[in-house]
Design a protein around this motif. Structure first.
Motif, mmCIF file in Angstrom:
data_model
loop_
_atom_site.group_PDB
_atom_site.id
_atom_site.type_symbol
_atom_site.label_atom_id
_atom_site.label_comp_id
_atom_site.label_asym_id
_atom_site.label_seq_id
_atom_site.Cartn_x
_atom_site.Cartn_y
_atom_site.Cartn_z
ATOM 1 N N ALA A 90 55.708 85.386 73.186
ATOM 2 C CA ALA A 90 55.545 86.123 74.432
ATOM 3 C C ALA A 90 55.691 85.188 75.630
ATOM 4 O O ALA A 90 56.296 85.553 76.641
ATOM 5 C CB ALA A 90 54.187 86.829 74.458
ATOM 6 N N GLU A 91 55.167 83.968 75.526
ATOM 7 C CA GLU A 91 55.326 82.987 76.600
ATOM 8 C C GLU A 91 56.794 82.619 76.786
ATOM 9 O O GLU A 91 57.267 82.506 77.919
ATOM 10 C CB GLU A 91 54.509 81.732 76.304
ATOM 11 N N GLN A 92 57.514 82.437 75.688
ATOM 12 C CA GLN A 92 58.935 82.097 75.773
ATOM 13 C C GLN A 92 59.731 83.204 76.451
ATOM 14 O O GLN A 92 60.734 82.936 77.106
ATOM 15 C CB GLN A 92 59.509 81.836 74.376
ATOM 16 N N LEU A 93 59.284 84.439 76.293
ATOM 17 C CA LEU A 93 59.962 85.583 76.900
ATOM 18 C C LEU A 93 59.437 85.877 78.308
ATOM 19 O O LEU A 93 59.763 86.911 78.890
ATOM 20 C CB LEU A 93 59.799 86.825 76.015
ATOM 21 N N LEU A 153 51.179 89.782 78.410
ATOM 22 C CA LEU A 153 51.184 90.001 76.957
ATOM 23 C C LEU A 153 50.635 88.768 76.239
ATOM 24 O O LEU A 153 49.833 88.890 75.310
ATOM 25 C CB LEU A 153 52.591 90.332 76.468
ATOM 26 N N SER A 154 51.053 87.606 76.706
ATOM 27 C CA SER A 154 50.558 86.360 76.115
ATOM 28 C C SER A 154 49.043 86.259 76.251
ATOM 29 O O SER A 154 48.343 85.841 75.319
ATOM 30 C CB SER A 154 51.242 85.172 76.786
ATOM 31 N N GLN A 155 48.521 86.653 77.415
ATOM 32 C CA GLN A 155 47.070 86.606 77.633
ATOM 33 C C GLN A 155 46.335 87.587 76.724
ATOM 34 O O GLN A 155 45.276 87.268 76.170
ATOM 35 C CB GLN A 155 46.743 86.911 79.089
ATOM 36 N N VAL A 156 46.877 88.766 76.567
ATOM 37 C CA VAL A 156 46.242 89.768 75.703
ATOM 38 C C VAL A 156 46.218 89.277 74.258
ATOM 39 O O VAL A 156 45.202 89.391 73.562
ATOM 40 C CB VAL A 156 46.957 91.133 75.822
#
Length: 88
Positions: free
Chosen positions: A25-28, A33-36
């Motif tokens: 998610a971070e790469q995208l 989303l990454s935090q969730v």
């Protein structure tokens, strides 16, 4: 392998999978989303290790469980956290 060891191995794999999803998610560039997903990783880790039986134990006061979760959540940046009711 014992039933407990099997369950621990499966839980460890679940955590690795969640971390891989968070990294993707971070790469995208999907920060929220990454935090969730990061929160899901934290919750899973607490249930597996720090609070393994706490959710199943009605004798454990809710405030102790919440303090445990807050301590884990803020562990990376605990300089801003003041314990008003330290455990003792």
């Amino acid at each position: 392998m014992s039933k407990s060891a099997d369950k621990d191995a499966e839980f460890a794999q679940l955590l690795r999978d969640l971390v891989a999803c968070r990294r993707r998610a971070e790469q995208l560039d999907r920060g929220f989303l990454s935090q969730v997903i990061g929160m899901a990783v934290m919750e899973a880790a607490i249930q597996w290790d720090g609070g393994r039986n706490s959710g199943d134990d009605p004798a454990m006061p809710l405030d102790r469980l919440l303090r445990l979760k807050l301590r884990v959540a803020l562990a990376e940046n605990n300089s801003n956290v003041v314990a008003l009711y330290p455990e003792g």
